[in-house]
Design an enzyme around this catalytic site. Sequence first.
Site, PDB file in Angstrom:
ATOM      1  N   HIS A  50       0.859  -1.278  -0.217  1.00 52.40           N
ATOM      2  CA  HIS A  50       0.348   0.041  -0.172  1.00 52.40           C
ATOM      3  C   HIS A  50       0.908   1.336   0.359  1.00 52.40           C
ATOM      4  O   HIS A  50       0.741   2.396  -0.613  1.00 52.40           O
ATOM      5  CB  HIS A  50      -1.225   0.009   1.235  1.00 52.40           C
ATOM      6  CG  HIS A  50      -1.795  -0.790   1.309  1.00 52.40           C
ATOM      7  ND1 HIS A  50      -2.016  -2.187   2.021  1.00 52.40           N
ATOM      8  CD2 HIS A  50      -2.597  -1.571   0.851  1.00 52.40           C
ATOM      9  CE1 HIS A  50      -2.440  -2.607   2.209  1.00 52.40           C
ATOM     10  NE2 HIS A  50      -3.128  -2.143   1.210  1.00 52.40           N
TER      11      HIS A  50
ATOM     12  N   LYS B 149     -15.788  -7.598   6.452  1.00 51.19           N
ATOM     13  CA  LYS B 149     -14.668  -8.632   5.992  1.00 51.19           C
ATOM     14  C   LYS B 149     -13.629  -8.582   7.025  1.00 51.19           C
ATOM     15  O   LYS B 149     -12.983  -9.032   7.627  1.00 51.19           O
ATOM     16  CB  LYS B 149     -13.144  -7.173   5.765  1.00 51.19           C
ATOM     17  CG  LYS B 149     -13.419  -7.611   4.691  1.00 51.19           C
ATOM     18  CD  LYS B 149     -11.439  -7.179   3.166  1.00 51.19           C
ATOM     19  CE  LYS B 149     -11.183  -7.688   2.912  1.00 51.19           C
ATOM     20  NZ  LYS B 149      -9.845  -7.164   1.933  1.00 51.19           N
TER      21      LYS B 149
ATOM     22  N   ARG C 205      -2.410  -5.645  -8.651  1.00 48.62           N
ATOM     23  CA  ARG C 205      -1.330  -6.691  -8.163  1.00 48.62           C
ATOM     24  C   ARG C 205      -1.408  -7.910  -9.333  1.00 48.62           C
ATOM     25  O   ARG C 205      -0.057  -8.084  -9.838  1.00 48.62           O
ATOM     26  CB  ARG C 205      -0.997  -7.100  -6.951  1.00 48.62           C
ATOM     27  CG  ARG C 205      -1.193  -6.072  -5.692  1.00 48.62           C
ATOM     28  CD  ARG C 205      -2.279  -6.584  -4.642  1.00 48.62           C
ATOM     29  NE  ARG C 205      -2.981  -7.285  -4.962  1.00 48.62           N
ATOM     30  CZ  ARG C 205      -4.013  -8.030  -3.683  1.00 48.62           C
ATOM     31  NH1 ARG C 205      -3.318  -8.258  -3.146  1.00 48.62           N
ATOM     32  NH2 ARG C 205      -5.291  -8.643  -3.739  1.00 48.62           N
TER      33      ARG C 205
ATOM     34  N   SER D 120      -2.578  -7.951   2.823  1.00 49.74           N
ATOM     35  CA  SER D 120      -3.099  -8.352   4.518  1.00 49.74           C
ATOM     36  C   SER D 120      -3.195  -9.089   5.227  1.00 49.74           C
ATOM     37  O   SER D 120      -3.299  -9.696   6.208  1.00 49.74           O
ATOM     38  CB  SER D 120      -4.219  -6.899   4.891  1.00 49.74           C
ATOM     39  OG  SER D 120      -4.013  -5.738   4.106  1.00 49.74           O
TER      40      SER D 120
HETATM   41  N1  COA Z   1      -0.306  -3.934  -1.774  1.00 50.82           N
HETATM   42  C1  COA Z   1      -0.495  -5.226  -1.485  1.00 50.82           C
HETATM   43  N2  COA Z   1      -1.455  -5.841  -0.749  1.00 50.82           N
HETATM   44  C2  COA Z   1      -2.970  -4.946  -1.419  1.00 50.82           C
HETATM   45  C3  COA Z   1      -2.263  -3.861  -2.353  1.00 50.82           C
HETATM   46  C4  COA Z   1      -0.897  -3.048  -2.574  1.00 50.82           C
HETATM   47  N3  COA Z   1      -0.253  -2.042  -3.109  1.00 50.82           N
HETATM   48  N4  COA Z   1      -3.716  -3.415  -2.490  1.00 50.82           N
HETATM   49  C5  COA Z   1      -4.585  -3.918  -1.898  1.00 50.82           C
HETATM   50  N5  COA Z   1      -3.903  -4.712  -1.423  1.00 50.82           N
HETATM   51  C6  COA Z   1      -4.487  -6.556  -1.031  1.00 50.82           C
HETATM   52  C7  COA Z   1      -5.377  -5.365   0.232  1.00 50.82           C
HETATM   53  O1  COA Z   1      -4.078  -5.804   1.942  1.00 50.82           O
HETATM   54  C8  COA Z   1      -6.379  -6.391   0.733  1.00 50.82           C
HETATM   55  O2  COA Z   1      -6.217  -7.894   1.265  1.00 50.82           O
HETATM   56  P1  COA Z   1      -7.343  -8.950   1.962  1.00 50.82           P
HETATM   57  O3  COA Z   1      -8.321  -8.950   1.208  1.00 50.82           O
HETATM   58  O4  COA Z   1      -6.102  -9.920   2.255  1.00 50.82           O
HETATM   59  O5  COA Z   1      -6.920  -7.756   2.906  1.00 50.82           O
HETATM   60  C9  COA Z   1      -7.137  -6.668  -1.058  1.00 50.82           C
HETATM   61  O6  COA Z   1      -5.450  -6.677  -1.534  1.00 50.82           O
HETATM   62  C10 COA Z   1      -7.570  -6.089  -1.855  1.00 50.82           C
HETATM   63  O7  COA Z   1      -8.492  -5.205  -0.536  1.00 50.82           O
HETATM   64  P2  COA Z   1      -9.015  -3.382  -0.062  1.00 50.82           P
HETATM   65  O8  COA Z   1      -7.520  -3.009  -1.470  1.00 50.82           O
HETATM   66  O9  COA Z   1      -7.952  -2.899   0.705  1.00 50.82           O
HETATM   67  O10 COA Z   1      -9.794  -3.362  -1.318  1.00 50.82           O
HETATM   68  P3  COA Z   1     -10.960  -4.294  -0.054  1.00 50.82           P
HETATM   69  O11 COA Z   1     -11.402  -4.708  -0.890  1.00 50.82           O
HETATM   70  O12 COA Z   1     -10.589  -4.284   1.082  1.00 50.82           O
HETATM   71  O13 COA Z   1     -11.952  -2.682  -0.021  1.00 50.82           O
HETATM   72  C11 COA Z   1     -13.278  -1.378  -0.854  1.00 50.82           C
HETATM   73  C12 COA Z   1     -12.947  -2.144  -0.839  1.00 50.82           C
HETATM   74  C13 COA Z   1     -12.875  -0.827   0.641  1.00 50.82           C
HETATM   75  C14 COA Z   1     -12.600  -0.130  -2.048  1.00 50.82           C
HETATM   76  C15 COA Z   1     -15.126  -1.020  -1.241  1.00 50.82           C
HETATM   77  O14 COA Z   1     -15.647  -1.869  -0.424  1.00 50.82           O
HETATM   78  C16 COA Z   1     -15.551  -0.222  -0.742  1.00 50.82           C
HETATM   79  O15 COA Z   1     -15.960   1.277  -1.087  1.00 50.82           O
HETATM   80  N6  COA Z   1     -16.762   0.718   0.427  1.00 50.82           N
HETATM   81  C17 COA Z   1     -16.811   1.703   0.885  1.00 50.82           C
HETATM   82  C18 COA Z   1     -18.472   0.799   0.108  1.00 50.82           C
HETATM   83  C19 COA Z   1     -19.147   1.592  -0.699  1.00 50.82           C
HETATM   84  O16 COA Z   1     -19.099   2.356  -1.127  1.00 50.82           O
HETATM   85  N7  COA Z   1     -19.441   0.313  -1.560  1.00 50.82           N
HETATM   86  C20 COA Z   1     -19.770  -0.355  -3.188  1.00 50.82           C
HETATM   87  C21 COA Z   1     -18.690   0.393  -4.021  1.00 50.82           C
HETATM   88  S1  COA Z   1     -18.949  -0.432  -5.614  1.00 50.82           S
END
Ligand code: COA
Length: 159
Positions: free
Chosen positions: A18, A42, A91, A129
């Site tokens: 990140h 989550k 990724r 994560s």
């Molecule tokens: N390096 C390492 N890991 C990375 C990364 C990077 N550059 N980019 C993403 N990841 C990993 C994260 O650690 C995460 O790992 P995990 O699943 O093991 O926890 C995974 O990739 C994806 O997670 P993240 O990027 O945090 O996205 P998410 O799926 O957890 O979150 C939101 C998605 C928060 C953006 C989405 O749910 C959201 O917008 N929520 C708000 C409510 C909303 O508007 N909902 C409607 C959406 S259209």
Amino acid sequence: MSVTAIYPGTFDPITNGHSDLIQRACRLFDRVIVAVAANPKKTPLFTLEERVALAQGVLGGMEKVEVCGFDSLLAEFARQRGAAVILRGLRAVSDFEFEFQLAGMNRHLAPDVETLFLTPAEKYTFISSSLVKEVASLGGDIEDFVDPAVKAALNNRMR
Ligand code: COA
């Protein structure tokens, strides 16, 4: 014209992958808002307040960066904060399908906000994560993947 990008995620916890992406974003945008989603579906290991505090600690030295928590619709939050860009990391090809859906829905909800993708350094393309938490919980070394403060917080929580 000053451009603000919003980088949303669960950040449970923030990893070097990140941070790498945020550093890249700082070269492109005037302001980068790291938006930590409550994301109760989550069932995060750290509370929203803890995730925000960890990210603030790690990113504290970056002057363009602001970290905040949110529990609303991302599209709405991006609008409220005046962000022109939603930033997401790609990724691997496996990320694409979900990201494509998310970008489509966010475009429907906020047509004036563009989703842009950046790729992290190759050495971070295989981490997440969840994987970091799993390795930490089994006593593996996570030093290469998280900030020392995050490592300490994880080890503390796993104990
Ligand atoms: N390096 C390492 N890991 C990375 C990364 C990077 N550059 N980019 C993403 N990841 C990993 C994260 O650690 C995460 O790992 P995990 O699943 O093991 O926890 C995974 O990739 C994806 O997670 P993240 O990027 O945090 O996205 P998410 O799926 O957890 O979150 C939101 C998605 C928060 C953006 C989405 O749910 C959201 O917008 N929520 C708000 C409510 C909303 O508007 N909902 C409607 C959406 S259209």
